[in-house]
Design an enzyme around this catalytic site. Structure first.
Site, PDB file in Angstrom:
ATOM      1  N   GLY A 110       0.808  -1.214   0.000  1.00  0.00           N
ATOM      2  CA  GLY A 110       0.000   0.000   0.000  1.00  0.00           C
ATOM      3  C   GLY A 110       0.835   1.255   0.000  1.00  0.00           C
ATOM      4  CD  GLU A 133       9.812  -0.272   6.406  1.00  0.00           C
ATOM      5  OE1 GLU A 133       9.978  -1.066   7.362  1.00  0.00           O
ATOM      6  OE2 GLU A 133       8.746  -0.179   5.762  1.00  0.00           O
ATOM      7  N   GLY A 183       6.333  -6.390   3.069  1.00  0.00           N
ATOM      8  CA  GLY A 183       6.073  -7.812   2.887  1.00  0.00           C
ATOM      9  C   GLY A 183       6.575  -8.374   1.583  1.00  0.00           C
ATOM     10  CB  ALA A 211       5.365 -17.328  -1.538  1.00  0.00           C
ATOM     11  CB  VAL A 214      -0.005  10.552  13.947  1.00  0.00           C
ATOM     12  CG1 VAL A 214      -0.631  11.523  12.940  1.00  0.00           C
ATOM     13  CG2 VAL A 214       0.979   9.616  13.244  1.00  0.00           C
ATOM     14  CG  HIS A 249      -1.894 -14.685   3.485  1.00  0.00           C
ATOM     15  ND1 HIS A 249      -2.086 -16.002   3.124  1.00  0.00           N
ATOM     16  CD2 HIS A 249      -0.768 -14.274   2.846  1.00  0.00           C
ATOM     17  CE1 HIS A 249      -1.141 -16.372   2.287  1.00  0.00           C
ATOM     18  NE2 HIS A 249      -0.317 -15.343   2.103  1.00  0.00           N
ATOM     19  N   GLY A 275      -3.089  -3.801   4.203  1.00  0.00           N
ATOM     20  CA  GLY A 275      -3.926  -4.972   4.411  1.00  0.00           C
ATOM     21  C   GLY A 275      -5.003  -4.794   5.450  1.00  0.00           C
TER      22      GLY A 275
END
Length: 540
Positions: A15, A34, A85, A90, A227, A456, A489
């Site tokens: 994202g 990051e 990720g 994979a 924040v 996931h 996600g």
């Protein structure tokens, strides 16, 4: 007061990377923070026994790319570093089936299948998606199992890998000379350890690379801690910067807009902390933390009894077998020598309760101790093990909460709890074991505690019509806080039943189409942090 940047993005996964590129293309000053490292091919471990280079455990000084987080109801596997990720996933890029787009949890908010279709196409192009051309022993075994079951829906995976001439480096084959050089896949099986040959199309080789060429500023080793809204509009973002945990400095930036893109665990941990404080974001929806999902996975390792077979050759996941309308099975591998997970393995047993599983486990070890010892002490665990990933679109929700003492925790919300004990998965593992003269094993937390493992994890900042039904709207805007977005996600509001990376990418592409172009070109580059918060200095 002049703001340091127009858009500040927390996290550089699927994202965050998409947002970074599209916003820089629109003429904004964009900054990405990051918490993980910027890793190059030589930085990745050769095997997962190189724990300091593989695992993310900063309290021990380990700043690798792979993190394991343990909760009451699920164990979560995730990636850390520039590219998020994409460094450890994979490579698979599937599009979910229609049930996902029509799910009652979000289907009424948009015509998702139609709206996302062009963005899936863009995402696959950007990520260099291609059908896997390699055919290996696990692929043949999986297809044979499908034939035995009368299931013909077997196919190679579509993956983000450059399949040029193995080991040969070429000039950028994707972006007309704007991308980095690439090397053809060597089929080493090390995709999830970080590709050491520059064949895997991770985000630092497409979205982030192109964004930085267009003016994006990215600070690695920078973990956002707070924040808060500014009186005149925009937000102040505080962070800890530095690779040495006890010597990090406090820095802060100001931005007109903030995108939360730290993945489910990163985004929820930060937002739940901010919601609990009057100095943070207390008006966040009470639905924050609701609707956390997994893909209802089961992981089983089948240790082959055949010495001559090398199951580690290929890509991480090379094929897929749809076992019914809601479920599928994939063969997974690590590179030769990567036997770390053997330390966590126990024989596969079923049972509704922990006591039943414990009794059966003890009974199995007593009856057949040599079979277990032979499998557990096999010389090269990765070469001899075919890992099975079973996923299904079962809808069950968790709720994530946060306390100051314990941090994030999970609770059952509605529907069936995630479970590692699935008869269908056990039957498939038995069938594979028969074809490999193998011995099925699972992670001990699954065997004894029944706690499933997932790569996931999704949801927690789900979409809704209002703050009463969701945390964000269908354009990823946070209810009650103008200028805040969630694009990762945690925004996925139904169970896709497949690897969600492509869907997160497509949703991010769609979200960025609603952002207008900047009225003027960027005035200057985003500033670097200006030292300790206590000094009162700001980036200029």
């Amino acid at each position: 007061m002049a703001l340091d940047c127009d858009w500040l993005i927390i996290g550089s996964g699927f994202g965050g990377s998409v947002s970074a590129l599209r916003l820089t293309e629109k003429g904004y000053r964009v900054l990405v923070l990051e918490k993980g490292r910027r890793l190059r091919a030589p930085d990745f471990p050769k095997t997962n026994w190189e724990l300091k280079r593989w695992l993310w455990m900063p309290t021990l000084g380990w700043r690798g790319l792979f993190e394991m987080s343990f909760f009451r109801h699920v164990t979560v596997l995730s990636g850390v570093g520039v590219g998020g990720g994409s460094l450890v996933y994979a490579n698979t890029l599937p599009i979910p089936r229609d049930d996902f787009f029509q799910a009652s949890s979000w289907g009424h908010l948009a015509a998702w299948k139609e709206e996302l279709a062009p963005h899936y196409t863009t995402a696959r192009r950007m990520l260099g998606a291609t059908p896997n051309p390699l055919r290996t022993v696990p692929d043949r075994v999986l297809q044979d199992v499908g034939t035995d079951l009368g299931r013909t829906d077997f196919q190679p995976t579509t993956v983000a890998v450059y399949f040029g001439e193995p080991g040969v480096t070429v000039k950028d084959p994707y972006f007309n000379g704007e991308g980095p050089d690439r090397t053809g896949c060597t089929a080493c099986g090390g995709c999830m350890l970080g590709c050491r040959f520059d064949a895997k199309n991770t985000l630092d080789k497409n979205y982030l690379h192109l964004a930085e060429r267009r003016g994006l500023t990215l600070h690695a080793d920078t973990e956002v801690t707070w924040v808060r809204p500014l009186p005149d509009g925009g937000y102040e973002v505080e962070a800890l910067q530095g690779a040495r945990r006890f010597f990090r400095k406090k820095v802060r930036f100001t931005a007109k807009h903030v995108v939360f893109a730290g993945g489910v665990l990163g985004t929820l941990d930060l937002l739940l902390k901010l919601k609990a404080s009057p100095d943070g974001l207390p008006r966040l929806s009470d639905r924050l933390g609701d609707g956390v999902r997994t893909n209802s996975e089961a992981l089983v390792g089948v240790v082959s009894g055949r010495k001559g077979q090398d199951l580690s050759r290929g890509i991480a996941i090379g094929s897929i077998l749809h076992t019914d309308a809601q479920s599928h099975l994939e063969p997974v591998r690590y590179s030769a020598g990567s036997g770390f997970f053997r330390l966590l393995m126990a024989p596969q047993v079923s049972g509704a309760t922990m006591l039943q599983r414990f009794v059966r486990l003890v009974g199995l070890l007593v009856r057949h101790p040599l079979r277990f010892l032979k499998a557990w002490f096999v010389p090269d665990f990765a070469r001899r093990t075919m890992i099975l990933l079973y996923m299904r679109t079962l809808e069950g929700h968790l709720r994530m909460t946060r306390s100051r003492r314990l941090g994030l925790s999970t609770a059952l919300q509605e529907g069936p709890a995630p479970s590692a004990n699935m008869p269908e998965a056990f039957d498939l593992a038995r069938r594979v074991a028969d074809k490999l003269d193998g011995y099925p094993m699972t992670i001990v937390s699954e065997t004894l505690l029944g706690i499933p493992t997932t790569a996931h994890i999704l949801g927690g900042c789900c979409m809704g019509d209002s703050a009463e039904t969701g945390v964000i709207d269908s354009r990823h805007r946070v209810f009650g806080h103008e200028g805040l977005y969630v694009v990762d996600g945690s925004a996925i509001s139904a169970n896709p039943g497949v690897n969600p990376s492509l869907t997160i990418t497509a949703l991010a592409e769609r979200a960025m189409t609603f952002i207008p172009a900047a009225r003027t070109a960027p005035r200057d580059e985003v500033a670097s942090p200006a030292g300790p918060v206590s000094s009162g200095a700001r980036a200029s």
